[in-house]
Design an enzyme around this catalytic site. Structure first.
Site, mmCIF file in Angstrom:
data_model
loop_
_atom_site.group_PDB
_atom_site.id
_atom_site.type_symbol
_atom_site.label_atom_id
_atom_site.label_comp_id
_atom_site.label_asym_id
_atom_site.label_seq_id
_atom_site.Cartn_x
_atom_site.Cartn_y
_atom_site.Cartn_z
ATOM 1 N N LYS A 1 1.361 3.283 -2.484
ATOM 2 C CA LYS A 1 0.918 3.161 -4.181
ATOM 3 C C LYS A 1 0.114 2.698 -4.558
ATOM 4 O O LYS A 1 -1.222 2.354 -3.309
ATOM 5 C CB LYS A 1 2.045 1.922 -4.077
ATOM 6 C CG LYS A 1 3.260 2.577 -4.558
ATOM 7 C CD LYS A 1 4.237 0.613 -4.918
ATOM 8 C CE LYS A 1 5.541 1.370 -4.521
ATOM 9 N NZ LYS A 1 6.231 2.224 -5.777
ATOM 10 N N ARG B 1 16.266 6.518 -2.827
ATOM 11 C CA ARG B 1 17.041 6.820 -2.363
ATOM 12 C C ARG B 1 17.523 7.422 -1.310
ATOM 13 O O ARG B 1 18.762 8.069 -0.842
ATOM 14 C CB ARG B 1 17.362 8.333 -3.421
ATOM 15 C CG ARG B 1 15.740 9.234 -3.326
ATOM 16 C CD ARG B 1 14.814 10.007 -4.463
ATOM 17 N NE ARG B 1 15.001 9.346 -5.188
ATOM 18 C CZ ARG B 1 13.990 9.208 -5.894
ATOM 19 N NH1 ARG B 1 13.995 10.371 -7.086
ATOM 20 N NH2 ARG B 1 13.118 8.282 -7.399
HETATM 21 N N1 BES Z 1 10.417 0.596 -5.620
HETATM 22 C C1 BES Z 1 10.140 1.690 -5.832
HETATM 23 C C2 BES Z 1 10.482 1.382 -7.773
HETATM 24 C C3 BES Z 1 10.689 0.195 -8.287
HETATM 25 C C4 BES Z 1 8.741 0.713 -8.675
HETATM 26 C C5 BES Z 1 10.574 -0.624 -8.420
HETATM 27 C C6 BES Z 1 8.543 -0.737 -9.661
HETATM 28 C C7 BES Z 1 10.156 -2.180 -9.100
HETATM 29 C C8 BES Z 1 9.131 -2.341 -9.983
HETATM 30 C C9 BES Z 1 10.435 2.734 -5.694
HETATM 31 O O1 BES Z 1 10.616 2.659 -4.636
HETATM 32 C C10 BES Z 1 9.599 3.826 -6.171
HETATM 33 O O2 BES Z 1 7.981 3.930 -5.718
HETATM 34 N N2 BES Z 1 10.006 4.478 -7.312
HETATM 35 C C11 BES Z 1 8.653 5.835 -7.665
HETATM 36 C C12 BES Z 1 9.964 7.597 -7.289
HETATM 37 C C13 BES Z 1 8.871 8.541 -7.708
HETATM 38 C C14 BES Z 1 8.419 8.479 -6.261
HETATM 39 C C15 BES Z 1 9.872 9.676 -7.549
HETATM 40 C C16 BES Z 1 8.731 5.517 -8.863
HETATM 41 O O3 BES Z 1 9.472 4.871 -9.817
HETATM 42 O O4 BES Z 1 7.557 5.424 -8.983
HETATM 43 MN MN MN Z 2 8.976 3.982 -3.250
#
Ligand code: BES
Ligand code: MN
Ligand code: ZN
Length: 535
Positions: A303, A377
């Site tokens: 990230k 997931r």
């Molecule tokens: N934990 C994150 C989602 C999230 C983002 C929760 C912001 C709370 C605040 C999740 O694991 C994630 O990173 N999801 C990605 C999925 C994508 C790579 C398909 C996302 O939402 O960007």
């Molecule tokens: Mn994630």
């Protein structure tokens, strides 16, 4: 990977330093104007010119000051409005606080929760540490006295909540609010209010258990520490608990979960809590499945640094499931509840999984890992399989699953998706009682194309389109015909402002709704005899 002893020692220390709620709430049968208190709380609906009921009685004893303030336009009765009046010895309470309830046609228990929170926070700011209140809405408002008592207790506990564990001078600067007394002259109604207050305290404390876990930084709230909290809840509430370690999970074929867990040195934990509320009917069951990513760096699909600290809260789903079990263990609904929390860090360690890796979940299905940041997931896939293997036929999973959900619904409501209209509606309805809002997103077959893979049964990222839905569609592949609901709390698990009974940081959503759902399902299964057999 093996640090059980030092972990346990650290856990004890942390439990001791964690902030405990000091507020005590009681119910008394007495005459309002005759109680010695620094502040007596009465209320007013918006637009009322001449207060009646308890507020009217206090107004009269004060020679009409409240009526005068209404006439002068200083009290309007807007929701959350607080007006403090010094009584100068005219009645026993040294002050009267008039709390606005807003318009009468918008009044409900949720207003009581909010008003209760605003009132105690207002008094705390003034350096006042105890108060006497009437049961908002239980008179003219038409609420059930027990519901009013519960809402007052929930609002006060949740609204006063502070996470001060790591503030060296915490507690010195601000007054701790110590006592809230709800007064009702009629003894039967006072009894009902008291029952509500007791339930409200249980429920709020459980939401606070979840809030504390989410607010804890990730160097403290590791998967092992989550397991410690679950153990504490289990021992206090008489629940069965089992913690599964990496080796056993590998043996069981949890390749999706273990793929995420291989990037960190912290041992992963599958936390399993069991409440047997209807042991004679194993098919009368509910599974609560929580995402417990104690920190989400994104893994190799790292990230960006801005705001990454918020990912300490990526275990909020798991925390809410533990919180719900704390309530269920106390209120004892007639239903069997299995909680499964998949806890690990998502780190980009030397042995971390790579984009392009293919993992196999416990049910044999394969997943191509396009993006290691779509880890929630993956861990949930195996947790859902595990619950199905345990014979669970109704599943609710809770996860901070997608950033897309924050974009779609913001922080006002939780996204809900599922494969069973009844269970979806039951969850939404439970939320109406707790004041936690849900909004359904569609699961049309057309979206399934998004997660089609050339090399595996599915891929873990559907790209930019309909991100929350494609994530849910992957989960749907692991529920094996069970009724299933998915709650994406990415937006609602934290608050960025103080508002009503929410404060900045963790909200505890959807702890109260999960427990309410268990209670509602238990009540619904009572009259009819179940015909379906457990798997
Ligand atoms: N934990 C994150 C989602 C999230 C983002 C929760 C912001 C709370 C605040 C999740 O694991 C994630 O990173 N999801 C990605 C999925 C994508 C790579 C398909 C996302 O939402 O960007
Ligand atoms: Mn994630
Ligand atoms: Zn995540």
């Amino acid at each position: 990977m093996t640090t059980t002893k030092p972990e346990a020692a650290k856990a004890k220390k942390s439990t001791k330093s964690a902030k405990t709620e000091v507020l005590a709430i009681d119910v008394q049968s007495a005459d309002l104007t005759d109680i010695e208190t620094p502040a007596l709380v009465v209320n007013l609906f918006r637009g009322v010119k001449k207060p009646g009921g308890a507020t009217g009685a206090v107004d009269k004893a004060l020679g009409g000051i409240i009526t005068q303030l209404i006439e002068d336009g200083e009290i309007r009765g807007s929701a959350g409005e607080t007006t403090l009046i010094h009584t100068l010895g005219k009645i026993k309470p040294s002050r009267v606080l008039v709390a606005g309830l807003g318009p009468r046609d918008k009044f409900d228990v949720q207003v009581v929760r909010r008003v209760s929170a605003e009132v105690v926070r207002f008094l705390r700011r003034k350096g006042i540490s105890s108060t006497v209140t009437i049961a908002h809405g239980a008179g003219i408002g038409g609420l059930d006295p027990q519901e009013s008592g519960q809402a007052i207790a929930e609002g006060a506990h949740l609204g006063l909540y502070k996470f001060g564990t790591y503030l060296t001078n915490n507690g010195d600067a601000t007054t701790e609010f110590e006592r809230l007394t709800v007064v009702e002259l009629d003894t039967a109604r006072a009894k009902a209010i008291d029952a509500g207050v007791k339930l409200g305290c249980t429920v709020a404390q459980a939401a606070i258990t979840a809030r504390n876990m989410v607010n804890e930084p990730a160097n403290h709230m590791t998967p092992s520490r989550m397991a410690d909290v679950a153990r504490k809840v289990a021992s206090e509430r008489g629940l069965n608990i089992e913690i599964m370690e990496n080796a056993q999970m590998k043996k069981m074929g949890m390749g999706a979960f273990m793929g995420v867990a291989q990037g960190t040195n912290e041992p992963a934990k599958l936390i399993i809590l069991r409440y047997d509320g209807d042991p004679g009917h194993p098919e009368n069951n509910l599974g609560l499945i929580g995402k417990g990513i104690t920190f989400d760096t994104g893994g190799i699909s790292l990230k960006p640094p801005g705001g990454m600290e918020a990912m300490k809260g990526d275990m909020a789903g798991g925390a809410s499931v533990i919180g719900a079990m704390e309530i269920i263990g106390q209120t004892k609904p007639k239903i069997n509840v299995l909680a499964v929390i998949a806890a690990t860090e998502n780190m980009p360690g030397a042995s971390a999984q790579r984009p392009g890796d293919v993992v196999r979940a416990m049910n044999g299905k394969t997943i191509e890992v396009i993006n290691t940041d779509a880890e929630g997931r993956l861990v949930l896939a195996d947790a859902l399989c595990y619950a199905r293997e345990q014979g669970i036929t109704r599943l609710v999973d809770v996860a901070t699953l997608t950033g897309a959900m924050v974009t779609t619904l913001g922080k006002a409501c939780t996204g809900i998706m599922g494969n069973d209209d009844t269970l979806v509606q039951q969850t939404i309805d439970a939320g109406k009682k707790t004041g936690e809002k849900f909004w359904e997103l569609p699961m049309f077959d057309e979206y399934k194309d998004l997660i089609r893979s050339d090399v595996a049964d599915m891929k873990n990222s559907g790209g930019r389109q309909a991100g929350s839905i494609s994530a849910a569609l992957l989960l749907a592949e692991f529920v094996d015909g069970a009724a299933w609901v998915h709650l994406d709390i990415a937006g609602t698990s934290t608050s960025d402002k103080v508002s009503g009974y929410l404060v900045k940081g963790a909200t505890g959503v959807p702890v109260r709704t999960l427990a309410q759902l268990a209670a509602d399902l238990a009540a619904a299964s009572k009259p009819k005899k179940s015909k379906t057999k457990a798997k």
